[in-house]
Design a protein around this motif. Structure first.
Motif, PDB file in Angstrom:
ATOM      1  N   GLY A   1      -2.430   2.931  -3.671  1.00 26.79           N
ATOM      2  CA  GLY A   1      -3.005   3.798  -2.647  1.00 26.79           C
ATOM      3  C   GLY A   1      -4.472   4.112  -2.789  1.00 26.79           C
ATOM      4  O   GLY A   1      -5.042   4.769  -1.912  1.00 26.79           O
ATOM      5  N   THR A   2      -5.096   3.666  -3.878  1.00 26.62           N
ATOM      6  CA  THR A   2      -6.503   4.052  -4.062  1.00 26.62           C
ATOM      7  C   THR A   2      -7.431   2.852  -4.199  1.00 26.62           C
ATOM      8  O   THR A   2      -8.606   3.010  -4.481  1.00 26.62           O
ATOM      9  CB  THR A   2      -6.675   4.978  -5.291  1.00 26.62           C
ATOM     10  OG1 THR A   2      -6.228   4.293  -6.446  1.00 26.62           O
ATOM     11  CG2 THR A   2      -5.882   6.268  -5.126  1.00 26.62           C
ATOM     12  N   SER A   3      -6.902   1.653  -4.021  1.00 31.34           N
ATOM     13  CA  SER A   3      -7.776   0.475  -3.997  1.00 31.34           C
ATOM     14  C   SER A   3      -7.161  -0.520  -3.029  1.00 31.34           C
ATOM     15  O   SER A   3      -5.975  -0.425  -2.694  1.00 31.34           O
ATOM     16  CB  SER A   3      -7.921  -0.142  -5.384  1.00 31.34           C
ATOM     17  OG  SER A   3      -6.672  -0.633  -5.813  1.00 31.34           O
ATOM     18  N   SER A   4      -7.996  -1.457  -2.582  1.00 32.65           N
ATOM     19  CA  SER A   4      -7.533  -2.379  -1.546  1.00 32.65           C
ATOM     20  C   SER A   4      -7.209  -3.744  -2.118  1.00 32.65           C
ATOM     21  O   SER A   4      -7.873  -4.237  -3.034  1.00 32.65           O
ATOM     22  CB  SER A   4      -8.616  -2.529  -0.473  1.00 32.65           C
ATOM     23  OG  SER A   4      -8.176  -3.456   0.502  1.00 32.65           O
ATOM     24  N   SER A   5      -6.225  -4.384  -1.512  1.00 29.29           N
ATOM     25  CA  SER A   5      -5.874  -5.749  -1.900  1.00 29.29           C
ATOM     26  C   SER A   5      -6.968  -6.732  -1.483  1.00 29.29           C
ATOM     27  O   SER A   5      -6.919  -7.902  -1.843  1.00 29.29           O
ATOM     28  CB  SER A   5      -4.519  -6.137  -1.311  1.00 29.29           C
ATOM     29  OG  SER A   5      -4.379  -5.633  -0.019  1.00 29.29           O
ATOM     30  N   ARG A   6      -7.970  -6.251  -0.728  1.00 31.22           N
ATOM     31  CA  ARG A   6      -9.149  -7.086  -0.467  1.00 31.22           C
ATOM     32  C   ARG A   6      -9.886  -7.369  -1.775  1.00 31.22           C
ATOM     33  O   ARG A   6     -10.524  -8.402  -1.924  1.00 31.22           O
ATOM     34  CB  ARG A   6     -10.117  -6.337   0.458  1.00 31.22           C
ATOM     35  CG  ARG A   6      -9.940  -6.653   1.896  1.00 31.22           C
ATOM     36  CD  ARG A   6     -10.980  -5.989   2.774  1.00 31.22           C
ATOM     37  NE  ARG A   6     -10.360  -5.725   4.055  1.00 31.22           N
ATOM     38  CZ  ARG A   6      -9.869  -4.550   4.394  1.00 31.22           C
ATOM     39  NH1 ARG A   6      -9.975  -3.514   3.594  1.00 31.22           N
ATOM     40  NH2 ARG A   6      -9.276  -4.395   5.561  1.00 31.22           N
TER      41      ARG A   6
ATOM     42  N   PRO B   1      -5.162   0.822  10.541  1.00 27.54           N
ATOM     43  CA  PRO B   1      -5.447  -0.598  10.778  1.00 27.54           C
ATOM     44  C   PRO B   1      -6.554  -1.150   9.887  1.00 27.54           C
ATOM     45  O   PRO B   1      -6.728  -2.366   9.799  1.00 27.54           O
ATOM     46  CB  PRO B   1      -5.861  -0.645  12.256  1.00 27.54           C
ATOM     47  CG  PRO B   1      -5.291   0.585  12.852  1.00 27.54           C
ATOM     48  CD  PRO B   1      -5.334   1.626  11.761  1.00 27.54           C
ATOM     49  N   GLN B   2      -7.295  -0.257   9.200  1.00 28.64           N
ATOM     50  CA  GLN B   2      -8.338  -0.746   8.295  1.00 28.64           C
ATOM     51  C   GLN B   2      -7.760  -1.192   6.945  1.00 28.64           C
ATOM     52  O   GLN B   2      -8.456  -1.815   6.147  1.00 28.64           O
ATOM     53  CB  GLN B   2      -9.390   0.329   8.093  1.00 28.64           C
ATOM     54  CG  GLN B   2     -10.167   0.561   9.386  1.00 28.64           C
ATOM     55  CD  GLN B   2     -11.303   1.550   9.232  1.00 28.64           C
ATOM     56  OE1 GLN B   2     -11.539   2.076   8.153  1.00 28.64           O
ATOM     57  NE2 GLN B   2     -12.004   1.798  10.311  1.00 28.64           N
ATOM     58  N   ASN B   3      -6.510  -0.861   6.676  1.00 28.99           N
ATOM     59  CA  ASN B   3      -5.891  -1.343   5.433  1.00 28.99           C
ATOM     60  C   ASN B   3      -5.818  -2.867   5.470  1.00 28.99           C
ATOM     61  O   ASN B   3      -5.449  -3.449   6.501  1.00 28.99           O
ATOM     62  CB  ASN B   3      -4.449  -0.820   5.299  1.00 28.99           C
ATOM     63  CG  ASN B   3      -4.386   0.680   5.088  1.00 28.99           C
ATOM     64  OD1 ASN B   3      -5.414   1.339   4.944  1.00 28.99           O
ATOM     65  ND2 ASN B   3      -3.181   1.215   5.085  1.00 28.99           N
ATOM     66  N   ALA B   4      -6.117  -3.505   4.355  1.00 32.00           N
ATOM     67  CA  ALA B   4      -6.012  -4.967   4.288  1.00 32.00           C
ATOM     68  C   ALA B   4      -4.577  -5.408   4.587  1.00 32.00           C
ATOM     69  O   ALA B   4      -4.348  -6.461   5.187  1.00 32.00           O
ATOM     70  CB  ALA B   4      -6.447  -5.452   2.904  1.00 32.00           C
ATOM     71  N   SER B   5      -3.622  -4.588   4.190  1.00 31.73           N
ATOM     72  CA  SER B   5      -2.210  -4.933   4.392  1.00 31.73           C
ATOM     73  C   SER B   5      -1.832  -4.997   5.868  1.00 31.73           C
ATOM     74  O   SER B   5      -0.843  -5.643   6.240  1.00 31.73           O
ATOM     75  CB  SER B   5      -1.316  -3.876   3.727  1.00 31.73           C
ATOM     76  OG  SER B   5      -1.676  -3.694   2.385  1.00 31.73           O
TER      77      SER B   5
ATOM     78  N   GLY C   1      -4.205   7.359  17.656  1.00 31.01           N
ATOM     79  CA  GLY C   1      -5.500   7.795  17.138  1.00 31.01           C
ATOM     80  C   GLY C   1      -6.079   6.758  16.186  1.00 31.01           C
ATOM     81  O   GLY C   1      -6.155   5.569  16.515  1.00 31.01           O
ATOM     82  N   ASP C   2      -6.447   7.202  14.980  1.00 23.33           N
ATOM     83  CA  ASP C   2      -7.039   6.259  14.022  1.00 23.33           C
ATOM     84  C   ASP C   2      -5.967   5.513  13.217  1.00 23.33           C
ATOM     85  O   ASP C   2      -6.285   4.765  12.290  1.00 23.33           O
ATOM     86  CB  ASP C   2      -8.051   6.959  13.099  1.00 23.33           C
ATOM     87  CG  ASP C   2      -7.482   8.165  12.380  1.00 23.33           C
ATOM     88  OD1 ASP C   2      -6.242   8.331  12.360  1.00 23.33           O
ATOM     89  OD2 ASP C   2      -8.281   8.957  11.829  1.00 23.33           O
TER      90      ASP C   2
ATOM     91  N   PHE D   1       0.854  -1.193   0.000  1.00 20.53           N
ATOM     92  CA  PHE D   1       0.000   0.000   0.000  1.00 20.53           C
ATOM     93  C   PHE D   1       0.885   1.237   0.000  1.00 20.53           C
ATOM     94  O   PHE D   1       2.022   1.216   0.466  1.00 20.53           O
ATOM     95  CB  PHE D   1      -0.953   0.004   1.198  1.00 20.53           C
ATOM     96  CG  PHE D   1      -0.276   0.143   2.542  1.00 20.53           C
ATOM     97  CD1 PHE D   1       0.312  -0.948   3.158  1.00 20.53           C
ATOM     98  CD2 PHE D   1      -0.223   1.376   3.185  1.00 20.53           C
ATOM     99  CE1 PHE D   1       0.948  -0.821   4.384  1.00 20.53           C
ATOM    100  CE2 PHE D   1       0.407   1.520   4.416  1.00 20.53           C
ATOM    101  CZ  PHE D   1       0.996   0.415   5.018  1.00 20.53           C
ATOM    102  N   THR D   2       0.326   2.311  -0.528  1.00 22.07           N
ATOM    103  CA  THR D   2       1.036   3.595  -0.580  1.00 22.07           C
ATOM    104  C   THR D   2       0.976   4.259   0.788  1.00 22.07           C
ATOM    105  O   THR D   2      -0.058   4.236   1.453  1.00 22.07           O
ATOM    106  CB  THR D   2       0.355   4.504  -1.623  1.00 22.07           C
ATOM    107  OG1 THR D   2       0.391   3.836  -2.879  1.00 22.07           O
ATOM    108  CG2 THR D   2       1.058   5.847  -1.744  1.00 22.07           C
ATOM    109  N   ALA D   3       2.075   4.852   1.198  1.00 21.16           N
ATOM    110  CA  ALA D   3       2.103   5.586   2.468  1.00 21.16           C
ATOM    111  C   ALA D   3       2.975   6.827   2.343  1.00 21.16           C
ATOM    112  O   ALA D   3       4.035   6.801   1.717  1.00 21.16           O
ATOM    113  CB  ALA D   3       2.617   4.702   3.604  1.00 21.16           C
ATOM    114  N   ALA D   4       2.485   7.914   2.956  1.00 23.22           N
ATOM    115  CA  ALA D   4       3.266   9.151   3.008  1.00 23.22           C
ATOM    116  C   ALA D   4       3.816   9.386   4.411  1.00 23.22           C
ATOM    117  O   ALA D   4       4.824  10.074   4.576  1.00 23.22           O
ATOM    118  CB  ALA D   4       2.393  10.332   2.588  1.00 23.22           C
ATOM    119  N   TRP D   5       3.160   8.789   5.417  1.00 24.02           N
ATOM    120  CA  TRP D   5       3.566   9.042   6.800  1.00 24.02           C
ATOM    121  C   TRP D   5       4.643   8.042   7.194  1.00 24.02           C
ATOM    122  O   TRP D   5       4.405   7.066   7.911  1.00 24.02           O
ATOM    123  CB  TRP D   5       2.351   8.952   7.723  1.00 24.02           C
ATOM    124  CG  TRP D   5       1.359  10.056   7.474  1.00 24.02           C
ATOM    125  CD1 TRP D   5       1.495  11.115   6.633  1.00 24.02           C
ATOM    126  CD2 TRP D   5       0.073  10.196   8.073  1.00 24.02           C
ATOM    127  NE1 TRP D   5       0.374  11.898   6.678  1.00 24.02           N
ATOM    128  CE2 TRP D   5      -0.501  11.372   7.547  1.00 24.02           C
ATOM    129  CE3 TRP D   5      -0.645   9.439   9.001  1.00 24.02           C
ATOM    130  CZ2 TRP D   5      -1.768  11.799   7.931  1.00 24.02           C
ATOM    131  CZ3 TRP D   5      -1.902   9.859   9.375  1.00 24.02           C
ATOM    132  CH2 TRP D   5      -2.457  11.036   8.850  1.00 24.02           C
TER     133      TRP D   5
END
Ligand SMILES: Cc1cc2nc3c(=O)[nH]c(=O)nc-3n(C[C@H](O)[C@H](O)[C@H](O)COP(=O)(O)O)c2cc1C
Length: 162
Positions: free
Chosen positions: A81-86, A50-54, A124-125, A29-33
């Motif tokens: 970064g704009t779709s899920s591996s789910r 934590p909601q990312n499938a990854s 946080g989230d 997945f794409t990450a900037a943080w």
């Protein structure tokens, strides 16, 4: 874009594809943080939703790569970064190989790090995942890293500031 969203865009970030593996289960997945957090030992922190499938794969496998994106590699940022591996295999159709820790290394990334999860802290989230750097390579020293600003509102975050 509201003022608080515009304000937060003054924090500078790069853009990375985080590869994760748990045995033969792999995703990215794409990450900037993403940031270095220590010299000794070398540590990198990634703030993960934590909601990312990854995330489940990352938690179970405790191994990840940080693939540095280069200026202009917007399509890779979007793909991961704009779709899920789910929903589909985001690695299909992309050239990659398993790194020394098993996590995916994108063949087009100009640099990458290989990390092992050392710690996780709720934030946080998101969750701060601390990785000890166990490997990595700089393949194209002349490549200019992509900046988060280049991705505009690709992550849809402007709507998340209320
Ligand atoms: C430019 C950009 C930056 C992003 N930064 C992060 C981030 O730092 N942390 C995170 O958890 N998700 C981040 N995302 C969102 C995830 O990449 C996105 O939710 C992805 O679809 C998750 O994939 P998965 O469900 O296959 O794991 C970012 C997305 C984009 C486009």
């Amino acid at each position: 874009m509201n003022e608080i969203a515009a304000l937060f865009r003054r924090l500078s970030h790069g853009v990375y594809v985080i590869g994760v593996a748990d045995g033969e289960r792999r995703s990215a997945f794409t990450a900037a943080w993403v940031t270095q957090a220590s010299f000794d030992p070398l540590l990198i922190v990634v703030s993960v939703n934590p909601q990312n499938a990854s995330y489940d794969i990352l938690r179970a496998g405790r191994a990840f790569t940080v693939n540095v994106l280069e200026h202009g590699q917007t399509e890779l940022a979007r793909r991961f970064g704009t779709s899920s591996s789910r929903d589909h295999d985001k690695l299909a159709g992309v050239s990659w190989h398993a790194g020394g820790n098993g996590a995916p290394v994108l063949d087009d990334a100009p640099a990458y790090f290989e990390c092992e999860v050392q710690d996780r802290h709720p934030a946080g989230d998101h969750e701060l995942v601390v990785g000890g750097v166990v490997g990595g390579r700089l393949l194209d020293p002349d490549a200019a890293p992509m900046l988060y600003a280049e991705t505009g509102d690709m992550d849809g975050s402007s709507a998340l500031f209320g």
